[in-house]
Motif scaffolding. Structure first.
Motif, mmCIF file in Angstrom:
data_model
loop_
_atom_site.group_PDB
_atom_site.id
_atom_site.type_symbol
_atom_site.label_atom_id
_atom_site.label_comp_id
_atom_site.label_asym_id
_atom_site.label_seq_id
_atom_site.Cartn_x
_atom_site.Cartn_y
_atom_site.Cartn_z
ATOM 1 N N VAL A 128 4.788 4.527 -6.803
ATOM 2 C CA VAL A 128 4.035 4.164 -5.609
ATOM 3 C C VAL A 128 2.905 5.160 -5.329
ATOM 4 N N SER A 129 3.049 6.387 -5.758
ATOM 5 C CA SER A 129 1.992 7.373 -5.500
ATOM 6 C C SER A 129 0.694 7.028 -6.235
ATOM 7 N N LYS A 130 0.759 6.093 -7.158
ATOM 8 C CA LYS A 130 -0.443 5.648 -7.867
ATOM 9 C C LYS A 130 -1.128 4.479 -7.164
ATOM 10 N N PHE A 131 -0.473 3.905 -6.148
ATOM 11 C CA PHE A 131 -1.026 2.754 -5.422
ATOM 12 C C PHE A 131 -2.196 3.195 -4.551
ATOM 13 N N PRO A 132 -3.094 2.274 -4.212
ATOM 14 C CA PRO A 132 -4.194 2.618 -3.301
ATOM 15 C C PRO A 132 -3.693 2.753 -1.866
ATOM 16 N N GLU A 133 -4.457 3.471 -1.054
ATOM 17 C CA GLU A 133 -4.055 3.671 0.346
ATOM 18 C C GLU A 133 -4.286 2.465 1.181
ATOM 19 N N ARG A 151 0.836 -1.200 0.000
ATOM 20 C CA ARG A 151 0.000 0.000 0.000
ATOM 21 C C ARG A 151 0.872 1.251 0.000
ATOM 22 N N ARG A 152 0.234 2.368 -0.267
ATOM 23 C CA ARG A 152 0.954 3.606 -0.512
ATOM 24 C C ARG A 152 1.789 4.084 0.671
ATOM 25 N N GLY A 153 1.254 4.081 1.870
ATOM 26 C CA GLY A 153 1.947 4.664 3.017
ATOM 27 C C GLY A 153 3.316 4.063 3.279
ATOM 28 N N LEU A 154 3.384 2.752 3.409
ATOM 29 C CA LEU A 154 4.651 2.085 3.684
ATOM 30 C C LEU A 154 5.631 2.250 2.528
ATOM 31 N N MET A 155 5.159 2.061 1.309
ATOM 32 C CA MET A 155 6.057 2.130 0.153
ATOM 33 C C MET A 155 6.568 3.553 -0.080
#
Length: 67
Positions: free
Chosen positions: A62-67, A17-21
């Protein structure tokens, strides 16, 4: 009300998910920055640009990944 809660959960694994990555990408950029400004090893200075570029590209993806 249960529908909106269920739609917020992603089927992606927690590690992807976005936060960790984004935090990992930011850490890679910071490591590249430290490699650039250290005065001890020329090899670290040499690979600092590649490290920062890798972190930046990772952050963009990664900014395109879901939260």
């Amino acid at each position: 009300m249960n529908r909106s809660v269920a739609s917020k959960h992603s089927s992606w694994p927690r590690w992807a998910r976005r936060g960790l990555m984004e935090n990992i990408a930011t850490t890679i950029i910071a490591i590249g920055f430290l490699m650039l400004f250290q005065p001890f090893a020329l090899s670290l200075y040499t690979y600092s640009f590649i490290t920062m570029l890798t972190g930046t590209v990772m952050f963009i993806i990664v900014s395109k990944f879901p939260e």
